[in-house]
Enzyme design. Structure first.
Site, PDB file in Angstrom:
ATOM      1  N   PRO A  81      -7.283   7.071  -2.518  1.00  0.00           N
ATOM      2  CA  PRO A  81      -6.465   7.701  -1.218  1.00  0.00           C
ATOM      3  C   PRO A  81      -5.413   8.462  -1.935  1.00  0.00           C
ATOM      4  O   PRO A  81      -4.545   8.311  -2.906  1.00  0.00           O
ATOM      5  CB  PRO A  81      -5.827   6.484  -0.742  1.00  0.00           C
ATOM      6  CG  PRO A  81      -7.049   5.404  -0.567  1.00  0.00           C
ATOM      7  CD  PRO A  81      -7.243   5.552  -1.927  1.00  0.00           C
ATOM      8  N   CYS A  82      -5.155   9.725  -1.703  1.00  0.00           N
ATOM      9  CA  CYS A  82      -4.472  10.728  -2.124  1.00  0.00           C
ATOM     10  C   CYS A  82      -2.930  10.292  -2.281  1.00  0.00           C
ATOM     11  O   CYS A  82      -2.201  10.753  -3.062  1.00  0.00           O
ATOM     12  CB  CYS A  82      -4.360  12.287  -1.664  1.00  0.00           C
ATOM     13  SG  CYS A  82      -4.202  12.104   0.222  1.00  0.00           S
TER      14      CYS A  82
END
Length: 345
Positions: A81-82
């Site tokens: 996840p960024c």
């Protein structure tokens, strides 16, 4: 077709896996911390070992229960996840020597690389949002490059647009890729778009047959019940355009109109499928947002693939996934490289 082995981290709904499975790869282990994603995997691939776990807790002893020591891991895939931070209560700390939600040293890409070091696959492929390259004034990207360089893997990165590979969606994502077996890698060659002479796949091609189909919960095709005011707003949006915010009747105005007030065009690729507040962009000719199944079609998931949990979680599962068709393009390329590698050893 020789079976090659992969491990998938941050699996989400499994879009990455679908592409690799289509090219004959065997998934030895899939992991994610989300319970609804776990259910998606149980529904769609019950025979694939799935571990619901916070990646920080995925240690060597746990891995060894699923992937035997010395297993022949060919490719490690995953899309951290960024935002890259665990916000589980026990992880938050003001002590700089401990993991914290705001410590860039603890971004989730580091967990991916930690497991890369342990598994020692021949190849790796990591996906993330394009904005990662400039986030925090480029410091996170610099840290990623430095950390990958320390692994001893030859690595590179590339930004790919999914539409260039047959996905009916403009979707730019960065892929980090590399190997430890001396292969000079290159990203897959575009197959669609102006440079190829083949037009992009379109929204209409992907979803037009669903327009007259009623709700079908069995395939996640259920239209949101929009309020009368939003339906009036949608009726003002031209195909391929956005809501004319500066020319609205007072009763239709509000602050902060977002991407959910953009209408797709049937003869063009879609906007990027990013779920927001339980809604995708507006259907090209119907005054409603896309259903989960329509968004999944645009992401190139097969209709047989079922999503689980509340609708908002289903939207996240679809919108956050690597499009299976793009994953398959990468898998085909890596299979060819692995074929050549095994032929010469």
């Amino acid at each position: 077709m020789k079976k090659y082995n992969i491990v998938d981290l941050f699996s989400g709904a499994g879009g990455f896996q679908i592409g690799f499975e289509r090219q004959g790869f065997k998934v030895l282990l899939s992991t994610d911390f989300d319970a609804d994603c776990e259910n998606v995997h149980k529904i769609n691939r019950p025979k694939v070992p799935f571990l619901k776990i916070d990646i920080h807790d995925l240690d060597s002893d746990t891995i060894d229960k699923y992937v035997k020591k010395g297993s022949n891991i060919d490719v490690l895939i995953g899309g951290p996840p960024c935002q890259g931070f665990s916000t589980i209560g026990k992880r938050i700390s003001s002590d700089p020597n401990k993991r914290t939600a705001f410590d860039p040293r603890n971004t989730l890409f580091r967990e991916y690389i930690r497991i890369l070091r342990y598994l020692q696959p021949k190849f790796f492929l990591m996906e993330n949002v394009e904005g990662l390259l400039t986030r925090d004034k480029g410091r996170i990207f610099a840290e990623i490059k430095k950390t990958f360089a320390e692994t001893g893997y030859d690595f590179n990165y590339v930004i790919l647009n999914a539409a260039d590979y047959g996905v009916p969606q403009i979707r730019n994502r960065v892929f980090f890729y590399g190997n430890r077996v001396g292969v000079k890698m290159h990203p897959p060659t575009p197959q669609y778009g102006e440079s190829t002479g083949k037009p992009y796949k379109t929204v209409g091609e992907a979803i037009s047959d669903l327009a007259d189909k009623g709700d079908d919960p069995s395939i996640n095709h259920v239209a949101l019940k929009h309020g009368a005011i939003n339906i009036r707003r949608y009726s003002l949006i031209p195909e391929g355009g956005r809501l004319p915010e500066d020319n609205l009747p007072p009763e239709l105005y509000r602050k902060n109109f977002g991407n959910t007030f953009k209408r797709l065009h049937r003869n063009k690729p879609s906007l990027t499928m990013v779920p927001g507040h339980n809604a995708f962009p507006i259907h090209p000719w119907l005054n409603r947002s896309l259903t989960v199944r329509e968004a999944a079609r645009i992401q190139t998931f097969p209709d047989s693939y079922i999503f689980a949990g509340p609708r908002q979680k289903q939207c996240m599962q679809v919108g956050n996934a690597v499009p299976p068709l793009l994953a398959e393009v990468w898998a085909k390329y890596l299979r060819e490289e692995l074929d050549k590698y095994y032929a010469r050893i």
